[in-house]
Design an enzyme around this catalytic site. Structure first.
Site: not given
Ligand code: HPA
Ligand code: ZN
Length: 327
Positions: A9, A11, A189, A192, A270-271
């Site tokens: 996971h 991006h 996703h 969340e 994630d990011d």
């Molecule tokens: N959630 C949804 N979209 C996203 C995320 C995330 O954590 N990171 C990059 N796009």
């Molecule tokens: Zn994500």
């Protein structure tokens, strides 16, 4: 060296570090609305998913050429190697680029120029996961999937990301059916910020084989039971959840409850540029703040390969490396 692991996971656009944002802006003759790296870093303070997405999409404007995407992916791989990553299934958001007039060919050619050689240069195998932006129309997602057709040898799966609440998975049922018919794996996703019902939809309507985040499953005991029985993986991102205020603090993260429920949990970043850590930093954070033991971290590392789209042979090889890892 950190324990061997897969990153499931991640991006790629979320690995854009402030220093690189400024370097690419300079290369492309653009002016960022921040005086310097420190000024930009100060903007990394989020109240929810949308507040992050606003900055995430705005900063992508510096990604213009194939070389920009190649440099971005190479920088990620270099860092990932230091974090023990041996395999990465990497999300990218084509619509965030095509909507700015950058062709999907530029994006994919740029990324694959870095990825094609990564097993040799970084000892990391890679695949790409094409994500659809759920806050844009389903027809646009379908068009994007068709634009990606010439590149399918590099793309293993489709995913679904961006603003979750108000954009339920059901909106993308046809797109995901088409992707499945094209031989692609499916992830999404869900849960969340959005409700547990979105996780059910991702499973039942999109045929999702993994749920990204999924932490809100705990609101629905029947869903937890289902996820445990089917061993459907969740790609959990602890530092992200704290930064986006999906959970109040690391010590209150629901990871222990998810593990106690017998779910197939993986830990991911994630990011990482935006959320204060790469994947091994997330492992360390749950060790420090939630008291996860080395035994549990080793199991999470095994899970990361089990939950991947690798072949059974390669999974077994990599899991053996996890088992052989000395602390
Ligand atoms: N959630 C949804 N979209 C996203 C995320 C995330 O954590 N990171 C990059 N796009
Ligand atoms: Zn994500």
């Amino acid at each position: 060296m950190p324990i061997p692991k897969a990153e499931l996971h991640l991006h790629i656009e979320g690995t854009l570090e402030p220093e690189m944002a400024f370097a690419l802006a300079h290369r492309n003759n653009l002016t960022l609305p921040y005086t310097d790296v420190e000024d930009l870093r100060r903007a990394y303070s989020f109240t929810d998913l949308q507040s992050f997405l606003d900055l995430y999409y705005a900063l992508m404007d510096v990604l213009r050429t194939e070389a920009d995407f190649t440099d971005l992916a190479n920088a990620y791989l270099t860092r990932a190697a230091t974090q023990g990553v041996r395999h990465a299934e990497i999300f990218f958001d084509p619509q965030a680029h095509t909507s700015r007039g950058i062709s999907i060919d530029t994006v994919i050619n740029g990324l694959t120029a870095a990825l094609h050689d990564s097993e040799r240069t970084h000892n990391i195998s890679t695949t790409l996961i094409l994500c659809f932006l759920r806050d844009r129309p389903a027809q646009e997602a379908l068009d994007t999937l068709h634009q990606a057709r010439p590149h399918l040898e590099h793309i293993h799966a489709v995913g679904l990301d961006s603003a979750e609440i108000g954009n339920p998975p059901e909106k993308f049922t046809e797109v995901f059916t088409t992707a499945r018919d094209m031989g692609l794996h499916r992830v999404a996703h869900a849960g969340e910020e959005g409700p547990a019902s979105y996780i059910w939809q991702a499973l039942n309507l999109l045929g999702a084989q993994r749920i990204d985040h999924g932490i809100r499953c705990l609101d629905d005991p029947h869903l937890v039971q289902h996820l445990a029985t089917t061993q459907t993986p969740l790609t959990v991102c602890p530092l992200s959840n704290v930064r986006l205020k999906a959970v109040p603090s690391l010590d209150q993260h629901p990871l222990p409850a998810l593990l106690d429920a017998g779910l197939l949990i993986t830990i991911n970043s994630d990011d990482p540029s935006y959320f204060g850590g790469y994947v091994h930093d997330n492992y360390q954070a749950v060790h420090t703040h939630l008291g996860l033991t080395q035994h549990q971290l080793r199991q999470l590392a095994r899970n990361s390969f089990t939950a991947s789209f690798l072949t059974p042979e390669r999974k077994a090889q990599l899991i053996a490396q996890v088992d052989a890892h000395p602390w």
